[in-house]
Design an enzyme around this catalytic site. Structure first.
Site, PDB file in Angstrom:
ATOM      1  N   LYS A  78       0.790  -1.233   0.000  1.00 16.40           N
ATOM      2  CA  LYS A  78       0.000   0.000   0.000  1.00 16.40           C
ATOM      3  C   LYS A  78       0.822   1.283   0.000  1.00 16.40           C
ATOM      4  O   LYS A  78       0.390   2.327   0.492  1.00 16.40           O
ATOM      5  CB  LYS A  78      -1.012   0.040   1.165  1.00 16.40           C
ATOM      6  CG  LYS A  78      -1.827  -1.208   1.383  1.00 16.40           C
ATOM      7  CD  LYS A  78      -2.191  -1.963   0.151  1.00 16.40           C
ATOM      8  CE  LYS A  78      -3.142  -1.292  -0.782  1.00 16.40           C
ATOM      9  NZ  LYS A  78      -3.308  -2.087  -2.043  1.00 16.40           N
ATOM     10  N   THR A  81       2.995   0.643  -4.920  1.00 17.03           N
ATOM     11  CA  THR A  81       3.560  -0.425  -5.763  1.00 17.03           C
ATOM     12  C   THR A  81       2.954  -0.395  -7.172  1.00 17.03           C
ATOM     13  O   THR A  81       3.674  -0.463  -8.175  1.00 17.03           O
ATOM     14  CB  THR A  81       3.252  -1.807  -5.139  1.00 17.03           C
ATOM     15  OG1 THR A  81       3.314  -1.713  -3.727  1.00 17.03           O
ATOM     16  CG2 THR A  81       4.168  -2.873  -5.661  1.00 17.03           C
ATOM     17  N   HIS A 139       7.251  -7.508  -2.226  1.00 16.49           N
ATOM     18  CA  HIS A 139       7.056  -6.861  -0.921  1.00 16.49           C
ATOM     19  C   HIS A 139       8.055  -7.424   0.096  1.00 16.49           C
ATOM     20  O   HIS A 139       8.000  -7.095   1.270  1.00 16.49           O
ATOM     21  CB  HIS A 139       5.639  -7.123  -0.388  1.00 16.49           C
ATOM     22  CG  HIS A 139       4.556  -6.346  -1.088  1.00 16.49           C
ATOM     23  ND1 HIS A 139       4.714  -5.040  -1.476  1.00 16.49           N
ATOM     24  CD2 HIS A 139       3.281  -6.689  -1.437  1.00 16.49           C
ATOM     25  CE1 HIS A 139       3.596  -4.615  -2.044  1.00 16.49           C
ATOM     26  NE2 HIS A 139       2.721  -5.594  -2.036  1.00 16.49           N
ATOM     27  N   TYR A 224       6.421   8.121  -1.842  1.00 17.79           N
ATOM     28  CA  TYR A 224       5.165   8.342  -2.554  1.00 17.79           C
ATOM     29  C   TYR A 224       4.863   9.849  -2.638  1.00 17.79           C
ATOM     30  O   TYR A 224       4.514  10.369  -3.697  1.00 17.79           O
ATOM     31  CB  TYR A 224       4.054   7.606  -1.792  1.00 17.79           C
ATOM     32  CG  TYR A 224       2.662   7.676  -2.379  1.00 17.79           C
ATOM     33  CD1 TYR A 224       2.197   6.672  -3.220  1.00 17.79           C
ATOM     34  CD2 TYR A 224       1.800   8.712  -2.046  1.00 17.79           C
ATOM     35  CE1 TYR A 224       0.903   6.706  -3.732  1.00 17.79           C
ATOM     36  CE2 TYR A 224       0.505   8.761  -2.558  1.00 17.79           C
ATOM     37  CZ  TYR A 224       0.058   7.752  -3.396  1.00 17.79           C
ATOM     38  OH  TYR A 224      -1.229   7.804  -3.888  1.00 17.79           O
ATOM     39  N   ARG A 296      -7.846   3.493  -4.785  1.00 19.88           N
ATOM     40  CA  ARG A 296      -8.853   3.982  -3.843  1.00 19.88           C
ATOM     41  C   ARG A 296      -8.976   5.492  -3.968  1.00 19.88           C
ATOM     42  O   ARG A 296      -9.828   5.986  -4.690  1.00 19.88           O
ATOM     43  CB  ARG A 296      -8.501   3.535  -2.411  1.00 19.88           C
ATOM     44  CG  ARG A 296      -9.607   3.778  -1.396  1.00 19.88           C
ATOM     45  CD  ARG A 296      -9.161   3.353  -0.010  1.00 19.88           C
ATOM     46  NE  ARG A 296      -8.024   4.119   0.463  1.00 19.88           N
ATOM     47  CZ  ARG A 296      -8.123   5.258   1.168  1.00 19.88           C
ATOM     48  NH1 ARG A 296      -9.300   5.736   1.495  1.00 19.88           N
ATOM     49  NH2 ARG A 296      -7.024   5.908   1.563  1.00 19.88           N
ATOM     50  N   GLY A 298      -5.808   7.654  -3.830  1.00 19.76           N
ATOM     51  CA  GLY A 298      -4.563   8.151  -4.424  1.00 19.76           C
ATOM     52  C   GLY A 298      -4.161   9.532  -3.915  1.00 19.76           C
ATOM     53  O   GLY A 298      -3.648  10.342  -4.683  1.00 19.76           O
TER      54      GLY A 298
HETATM   55  P1  A3P Z   1      -4.892   4.819  -1.179  1.00 18.92           P
HETATM   56  O1  A3P Z   1      -5.545   3.614  -0.585  1.00 18.92           O
HETATM   57  O2  A3P Z   1      -4.366   5.770  -0.147  1.00 18.92           O
HETATM   58  O3  A3P Z   1      -5.730   5.497  -2.189  1.00 18.92           O
HETATM   59  P2  A3P Z   1      -0.151  -0.418  -3.622  1.00 18.92           P
HETATM   60  O4  A3P Z   1      -0.137  -0.292  -5.097  1.00 18.92           O
HETATM   61  O5  A3P Z   1       1.220  -0.521  -3.018  1.00 18.92           O
HETATM   62  O6  A3P Z   1      -1.074  -1.484  -3.177  1.00 18.92           O
HETATM   63  O7  A3P Z   1      -0.678   0.962  -3.049  1.00 18.92           O
HETATM   64  C1  A3P Z   1      -2.010   1.328  -3.225  1.00 18.92           C
HETATM   65  C2  A3P Z   1      -2.133   2.803  -2.964  1.00 18.92           C
HETATM   66  O8  A3P Z   1      -1.611   3.531  -4.076  1.00 18.92           O
HETATM   67  C3  A3P Z   1      -3.595   3.207  -2.844  1.00 18.92           C
HETATM   68  O9  A3P Z   1      -3.602   4.328  -1.962  1.00 18.92           O
HETATM   69  C4  A3P Z   1      -3.927   3.584  -4.275  1.00 18.92           C
HETATM   70  O10 A3P Z   1      -5.062   4.378  -4.415  1.00 18.92           O
HETATM   71  C5  A3P Z   1      -2.645   4.320  -4.666  1.00 18.92           C
HETATM   72  N1  A3P Z   1      -2.437   4.364  -6.112  1.00 18.92           N
HETATM   73  C6  A3P Z   1      -2.699   3.403  -7.027  1.00 18.92           C
HETATM   74  N2  A3P Z   1      -2.379   3.821  -8.251  1.00 18.92           N
HETATM   75  C7  A3P Z   1      -1.904   5.076  -8.129  1.00 18.92           C
HETATM   76  C8  A3P Z   1      -1.417   6.054  -9.078  1.00 18.92           C
HETATM   77  N3  A3P Z   1      -1.379   5.801 -10.374  1.00 18.92           N
HETATM   78  N4  A3P Z   1      -1.014   7.230  -8.594  1.00 18.92           N
HETATM   79  C9  A3P Z   1      -1.049   7.508  -7.268  1.00 18.92           C
HETATM   80  N5  A3P Z   1      -1.511   6.637  -6.334  1.00 18.92           N
HETATM   81  C10 A3P Z   1      -1.922   5.440  -6.758  1.00 18.92           C
END
Ligand code: A3P
Length: 330
Positions: A78, A81, A139, A224, A296, A298
């Site tokens: 989260k 990735t 991870h 991030y 979700r 972002g």
């Molecule tokens: P939130 O739940 O805060 O929105 P991972 O990919 O490591 O599982 O992380 C998921 C998080 O990255 C989520 O955060 C998601 O919404 C966000 N995310 C996914 N794609 C993204 C993008 N293209 N740009 C920015 N954030 C992104």
């Protein structure tokens, strides 16, 4: 909580040599604790789902052979990735695909960059069958990566995130995966104790941070929040780090800007392919990973909408203490 010490003195390859019988024996002796709907076990200072530890992590350490031109995208869950997968895939493959018929328009980013630790026991494409140069995600903490990643000199890009946002994102995500509500306070206490999947969160970040200081050409450490505040700068940095810098013609033609736009939250979360359907599920079907769960809000700082100020200060304090003297701050 005083953490039980689950580290054992054997090296990963020693442990993995006879994982079929030996891993069951190792597993039965590890400290265990309840976590959301599944138990976690502490293996070499990190918490994992027990079934996952035996079937993937030990197997991975035993079998995976890195290639020198592999690039590894690493993170705590989260922390961005999926975003990093989209960016690195687009940057690395920009001579193969036009933006107009780009694989990201028809595939979830997680389908384009396989996880090192997942394909081994699922029907996802096995990483072994991919041709070089491979882009792989993980991870896994750096201390548990297969030894050949280090010995082959593979480049690693690590993305981390303010733990408050990472926790809130993880809490939401786990509710989606398990399909039921999870008590926020209970989950938060586990996170603060370090008893979290792939946790403790701070050790995971710290190990990669230290490696990025010691070997800056091999490990690129991203946050991030920083990527969000200036994506163009980091798209160029990732390209250079991966050995495929943007030429001046590309820069004049706005290619880095196109990469930023294609991989933006707005663009990816708006695509049909990322809005419906499942990415995967576990064998008994009680953990379902829907494609949309990876997109979700972002946003930076969304934790304030879910956690109290006191909770925020508690986690900030823990992080400060754990990272003291390292130079890493959030
Ligand atoms: P939130 O739940 O805060 O929105 P991972 O990919 O490591 O599982 O992380 C998921 C998080 O990255 C989520 O955060 C998601 O919404 C966000 N995310 C996914 N794609 C993204 C993008 N293209 N740009 C920015 N954030 C992104």
């Amino acid at each position: 909580m005083e953490q039980a010490n689950g580290s054992d003195s054997k090296s990963p390859s020693e442990v993995a040599l006879s994982y079929d019988s030996h891993s069951s024996d190792v597993l039965s002796k590890l400290p265990r604790r309840e976590f959301l709907s599944q138990d976690l076990v502490l293996y070499r200072n990190y918490w994992f789902y027990s079934h996952f530890l035996k079937s993937t992590i030990m197997l991975l350490q035993d079998r995976f052979q890195a290639h020198p031109d592999d690039a590894i995208l690493a993170s705590n869950p989260k922390c961005g990735t999926t975003w990093l997968m989209a960016l690195a895939f687009t940057i690395k493959n920009r001579f193969r695909y036009n933006i107009g018929n780009h694989p990201l328009l028809t595939h979830h980013p997680q389908q384009l960059v396989p996880f090192l630790e997942f394909p081994l026991n699922t029907n996802t494409t096995s990483v072994e069958t991919l041709s070089s140069p491979r882009l792989l995600a993980t991870h896994m903490p750096i201390s548990l990566l297969p030894e050949s990643i280090g010995s082959q000199g593979c480049r690693i890009i690590y993305i981390c995130r303010d733990p408050k946002d990472a926790f809130v994102s993880s809490w939401h995500f786990n509710q989606r995966v398990f399909g039921h509500e999870i008590d926020l306070d209970k989950a938060f206490n586990l996170f603060c104790e370090g008893s979290w999947l792939y946790g403790p969160f701070w050790n995971h970040c710290l190990e990669f941070w230290e490696e990025s200081i010691a070997r800056p050409n091999m490990v690129l450490f991203l946050k991030y929040e920083e990527v969000m505040s200036d994506p163009l700068k980091y798209v160029k940095r990732i390209a250079t780090f991966l050995g495929v810098p943007f030429s001046s013609e590309e820069q004049d033609g706005g290619v880095p800007e196109e990469v930023v736009k294609l991989c933006s939250f707005k663009m990816l979360s708006g695509l049909q392919v990322n809005q419906t359907g499942e990415l995967s599920r576990n064998q008994n079907g009680d953990m379902v990973y829907e494609k949309s769960a990876y997109f979700r809000s972002g946003k930076v700082g969304d934790w304030v909408n879910h956690m109290s100020k006191e909770m925020g200060s508690r986690l900030d304090h823990i992080m400060k203490e754990k990272l003291q003297g390292s130079g890493l701050t959030f």
